[in-house]
Design a protein around this motif. Structure first.
Motif: not given
Length: 76
Positions: A70-73, A26-27, A8-9, A37-39
């Motif tokens: 996200y995974v790449e970052k 989407f964001a 989420y972040q 589910p933010k965490q």
């Protein structure tokens, strides 16, 4: 253990109200989903939540693409 931001972040960094890009939309919409589910960092749990609750997400492919970003970052 190093800090790892939640999906989420990360997703909130993709917001752009002027963009037509699917991940930005989407964001933008997820920002207003008070139950998101933010965490959460588990892809399967997030996917299940979105499939059941995110009427604003027209296709799960958008989530999959956002997850890959996200995974790449998180690898850096």
């Amino acid at each position: 253990m190093a800090y790892r931001q939640s999906f989420y972040q990360f997703l909130m960094t993709q917001r752009d109200p002027d963009s037509r890009e699917e991940i930005a939309q989407f964001a933008n919409n997820a920002q207003f989903d008070s139950s998101f589910p933010k965490q959460e960092q588990d892809k399967n749990k997030l996917s299940e939540y979105l499939e059941e609750n995110a009427g604003y997400l027209p296709t799960m492919t958008i989530f999959d693409d956002a997850w890959e970003r996200y995974v790449e970052k998180m690898q850096y």
